[in-house]
Design an enzyme around this catalytic site. Structure first.
Site, PDB file in Angstrom:
ATOM      1  N   ASP A   1      -9.049  10.621   9.393  1.00 28.08           N
ATOM      2  CA  ASP A   1      -8.656  10.854   8.006  1.00 28.08           C
ATOM      3  C   ASP A   1      -7.272  10.225   7.839  1.00 28.08           C
ATOM      4  OD1 ASP A   1      -7.672  11.833   5.596  1.00 28.08           O
ATOM      5  OD2 ASP A   1      -8.628  13.794   5.809  1.00 28.08           O
TER       6      ASP A   1
ATOM      7  N   TYR B   1      -6.496  19.310   6.905  1.00 31.48           N
ATOM      8  CA  TYR B   1      -6.676  19.640   5.493  1.00 31.48           C
ATOM      9  C   TYR B   1      -7.622  20.834   5.343  1.00 31.48           C
ATOM     10  CZ  TYR B   1      -8.188  19.141   0.663  1.00 31.48           C
ATOM     11  OH  TYR B   1      -8.495  19.380  -0.645  1.00 31.48           O
TER      12      TYR B   1
ATOM     13  N   LYS C   1      -5.464  10.430  -3.567  1.00 27.70           N
ATOM     14  CA  LYS C   1      -4.051  10.497  -3.218  1.00 27.70           C
ATOM     15  C   LYS C   1      -3.383   9.125  -3.335  1.00 27.70           C
ATOM     16  CE  LYS C   1      -5.586  14.610  -2.385  1.00 27.70           C
ATOM     17  NZ  LYS C   1      -5.990  15.087  -1.055  1.00 27.70           N
TER      18      LYS C   1
ATOM     19  N   ARG D   1     -26.919   4.448  -8.929  1.00 23.12           N
ATOM     20  CA  ARG D   1     -26.598   5.292  -7.763  1.00 23.12           C
ATOM     21  C   ARG D   1     -26.572   4.440  -6.494  1.00 23.12           C
ATOM     22  NH1 ARG D   1     -30.501   7.951  -5.428  1.00 23.12           N
ATOM     23  NH2 ARG D   1     -31.453   8.667  -7.361  1.00 23.12           N
TER      24      ARG D   1
END
Ligand SMILES: *Cc1c(COP(=O)(O)O)cnc(C)c1O
Length: 379
Positions: free
Chosen positions: A170, A98, A195, A46
């Site tokens: 973003d 978004y 994306k 992690r």
């Protein structure tokens, strides 16, 4: 080095154990230590994983930043940025961004006492108008999803600095190949790696890139403490996707240009939203801050009934009806019922997102075939 070379070589060193040229998928949860506190820089996956580390190095390099952090999704990366804040802090964000970001802000973080101002960020004076001493973060998305509005990153960065707020951009729609917000004054760049970075519609992942070491420490602490880390296989897929980013983006831009111009002259097509048109209100800024205009666009039909839009959406054969974007294959989407359904209708309409708007993610197929497909669907 030029972008194409950075994109291919960034973060990728032959594996020290075997010489493998590609970063291995280190599918392990823990790492054996020689003695308590003595290890090879990896303790528990992690906190650190070699495949993720290679990807994070690559993310920083392709954005022209110092530090990269990978997350289990784009919204997990957004969530990490929001956790820099405390109750009473204020955020200024774009009104048409978004839908998932809007949902996270209003449905999750408002509950924790964070205040949001949604404004038209294409007009920097609107940001200045709602600035207060409590403004800690300015959130930009440019180009926006799905209306392709352009905000001036350098102008907004100047306002954020003056206010003492962080600017997070973003950059999902442009990708690091077309736009590098850190160089324009942003503090944090966010990607939904799902994306264009992944590029093949086969992974969900997010990324943050930054220059400031203190900010990196804070965000790394959040990544490790909250635990939204991507698995090594997914890191490998994004690393692999990145290697062809420049080739794909060039073709996305070329096809985007052809389709936008074809749509615009079609007698049944109304407004076409694409930031590469010279009469697009953000064209001057986009030409300055982007290297190309990409393959994302939206359009309305002259017959603006939802039924007609739905008929077109269900009649394409190459353009697949699906959420998401940025993959090699072309997708068609209905924002009002799909990607942006989480935004209340009044809000959507107020921001210019009509019920009949159709969004395209133009892929890297042959442009003539894509045009023929749309032509048949529009009729
Ligand atoms: C998809 C997307 C996100 C969210 O990313 P996920 O990987 O789906 O969590 C954020 N911003 C933009 C612009 C997006 O398109």
């Amino acid at each position: 080095m030029k972008p194409a070379t950075i994109i291919i070589h960034a973060g990728v060193e032959p594996d020290p154990g075997t010489g493998a040229i590609m970063t291995p998928i280190y599918q392990t949860s823990t790492f054996v230590q020689e003695a308590p506190g003595k290890n090879k820089g990896f303790e528990y996956a992690r906190s650190q994983n070699p495949t993720r580390q290679a990807l994070e190095t690559a993310l920083a390099a392709i954005e022209g930043g110092r530090f990269g952090l990978a997350f289990s999704s784009g919204v997990a990366a957004t969530d990490a940025v929001m956790k820099l804040l405390a109750p009473g802090d204020e955020v200024i964000a774009a009104a048409d961004m978004y839908g998932g970001t809007y949902r996270l802000f209003t449905k999750i973080f408002e509950k924790y006492g964070i205040r949001f101002h949604f404004v038209d960020t294409t007009r920097p004076e609107e940001i200045t108008r709602v600035c207060s001493p409590n403004t800690r973060l300015v959130w930009l998305e440019t180009p926006t999803n799905p209306l392709m509005n352009i905000s001036d990153i350098a102008a907004v960065a100047a306002i954020s600095k003056k206010t003492g707020a962080l600017l997070c951009v973003d950059n999902t729609f442009a990708s690091p190949y077309l736009q590098n917000p850190l160089q324009l004054g942003a503090d944090i760049v966010l990607h939904s790696s799902t994306k264009y970075l992944g590029g093949h519609s086969d992974v969900i992942q997010g990324a943050l890139v930054m220059n400031n070491p203190d900010l990196r420490e804070q965000l790394y602490f959040i990544q490790k403490s909250c635990g939204a880390v991507p698995g090594p296989m997914d890191c490998f897929l994004v690393l692999r996707g990145i290697k062809t980013l420049h080739l794909r983006m060039e073709r996305h831009c070329e096809n985007g240009h052809k389709l936008a111009h074809w749509l615009r002259q079609h007698p049944k097509v109304g407004k076409v939203y694409w930031c590469g048109f010279e009469d697009h209100p953000g064209y001057a800024v986009a030409s300055r801050q982007m290297r190309g205009f990409g393959g994302m666009m939206s359009f309305e039909l002259k017959d603006d009934s939802v039924e007609t839009a739905k008929r077109v959406l269900s009649s394409t054969r190459l353009f697949a009806l699906a959420e998401s974007l940025g993959g090699v294959e072309s997708l068609i989407n209905h924002p009002a019922t799909m990607t942006h359904a989480s935004i209340p209708r009044e809000e959507r309409i107020k921001n210019g997102l009509s019920d009949s708007l159709i969004r395209l993610s133009v892929g890297v197929e042959d442009a003539d075939d894509l045009i023929a497909d749309l032509s048949a669907a529009i009729g």
